[in-house]
Design a protein around this motif. Sequence first.
Motif, PDB file in Angstrom:
ATOM      1  N   GLU A 289     -17.131 -12.162 -16.519  1.00 34.05           N
ATOM      2  CA  GLU A 289     -16.857 -13.017 -17.678  1.00 34.05           C
ATOM      3  C   GLU A 289     -17.087 -14.483 -17.317  1.00 34.05           C
ATOM      4  O   GLU A 289     -17.677 -15.242 -18.094  1.00 34.05           O
ATOM      5  CB  GLU A 289     -15.432 -12.805 -18.181  1.00 34.05           C
TER       6      GLU A 289
ATOM      7  N   ASP B 125     -19.711 -17.027 -19.091  1.00 33.91           N
ATOM      8  CA  ASP B 125     -19.307 -18.344 -19.620  1.00 33.91           C
ATOM      9  C   ASP B 125     -20.256 -19.434 -19.129  1.00 33.91           C
ATOM     10  O   ASP B 125     -20.629 -20.338 -19.887  1.00 33.91           O
ATOM     11  CB  ASP B 125     -17.885 -18.689 -19.193  1.00 33.91           C
ATOM     12  N   GLU B 126     -20.668 -19.334 -17.877  1.00 34.44           N
ATOM     13  CA  GLU B 126     -21.587 -20.325 -17.318  1.00 34.44           C
ATOM     14  C   GLU B 126     -22.974 -20.202 -17.953  1.00 34.44           C
ATOM     15  O   GLU B 126     -23.579 -21.206 -18.340  1.00 34.44           O
ATOM     16  CB  GLU B 126     -21.691 -20.139 -15.804  1.00 34.44           C
TER      17      GLU B 126
ATOM     18  N   GLU C 209     -23.709 -19.061 -20.882  1.00 30.61           N
ATOM     19  CA  GLU C 209     -23.617 -19.469 -22.285  1.00 30.61           C
ATOM     20  C   GLU C 209     -23.145 -20.911 -22.454  1.00 30.61           C
ATOM     21  O   GLU C 209     -22.966 -21.377 -23.568  1.00 30.61           O
ATOM     22  CB  GLU C 209     -22.706 -18.516 -23.060  1.00 30.61           C
TER      23      GLU C 209
ATOM     24  N   VAL D 199     -20.281 -22.406 -21.962  1.00 32.69           N
ATOM     25  CA  VAL D 199     -18.989 -22.578 -22.628  1.00 32.69           C
ATOM     26  C   VAL D 199     -18.202 -23.631 -21.859  1.00 32.69           C
ATOM     27  O   VAL D 199     -17.955 -23.486 -20.663  1.00 32.69           O
ATOM     28  CB  VAL D 199     -18.206 -21.250 -22.666  1.00 32.69           C
TER      29      VAL D 199
ATOM     30  N   SER E 122     -19.211 -27.726 -26.891  1.00 31.37           N
ATOM     31  CA  SER E 122     -19.698 -26.502 -26.249  1.00 31.37           C
ATOM     32  C   SER E 122     -20.844 -25.916 -27.077  1.00 31.37           C
ATOM     33  O   SER E 122     -20.807 -25.936 -28.304  1.00 31.37           O
ATOM     34  CB  SER E 122     -18.565 -25.482 -26.138  1.00 31.37           C
TER      35      SER E 122
ATOM     36  N   LYS F 170     -16.358 -18.909 -27.419  1.00 31.63           N
ATOM     37  CA  LYS F 170     -16.033 -17.524 -27.093  1.00 31.63           C
ATOM     38  C   LYS F 170     -14.983 -17.029 -28.072  1.00 31.63           C
ATOM     39  O   LYS F 170     -13.921 -17.631 -28.209  1.00 31.63           O
ATOM     40  CB  LYS F 170     -15.533 -17.453 -25.650  1.00 31.63           C
TER      41      LYS F 170
ATOM     42  N   TYR G 295     -20.051 -14.414 -27.940  1.00 30.11           N
ATOM     43  CA  TYR G 295     -20.408 -15.828 -27.772  1.00 30.11           C
ATOM     44  C   TYR G 295     -21.074 -16.287 -29.067  1.00 30.11           C
ATOM     45  O   TYR G 295     -22.210 -15.931 -29.350  1.00 30.11           O
ATOM     46  CB  TYR G 295     -21.308 -16.008 -26.550  1.00 30.11           C
TER      47      TYR G 295
END
Length: 133
Positions: free
Chosen positions: A73, A77-78, A80, A82, A88, A92, A109
């Motif tokens: 996860e 996040d990296e 995408e 976020v 952003s 999420k 996302y």
Amino acid sequence: MPEAPPRHVFVYGTLRRGGRNDINRLRPAPEYVGMGEVRGVLFHLDWYPGLALGGEEAVTVVGEVYRIAPELEAVLDEIEQVVPGADSEYFKREIDIGVGGRSVACLVYEINPQHVRDRQPIGHGDWIVFHKA
């Protein structure tokens, strides 16, 4: 401290099998659960899509659902981008996704609406089909 339980993620773009960022090449390895779908609008941003959930122009968006570890996860996040706050690129969300006749709580996302303000939707809900056309 207890270990965080695995979560599920719905991937609809470059993270899909065969995509540029195929989630199956990432570690720790995800576990495929099945094909899923959600109502929303896909936008072509460049070499990747953005999904806006719901909306008047919503279509059925297809994707893959995976069970993922917390470490994966963090990698997603990296990828995408976020980050905290309103700037952003993606936010999420956790929503229920239909998978094989059942509902699964999944991370999704969702594109920041500011990033698709002047973009046209791709007109259907399958990024892989659109990208190969």
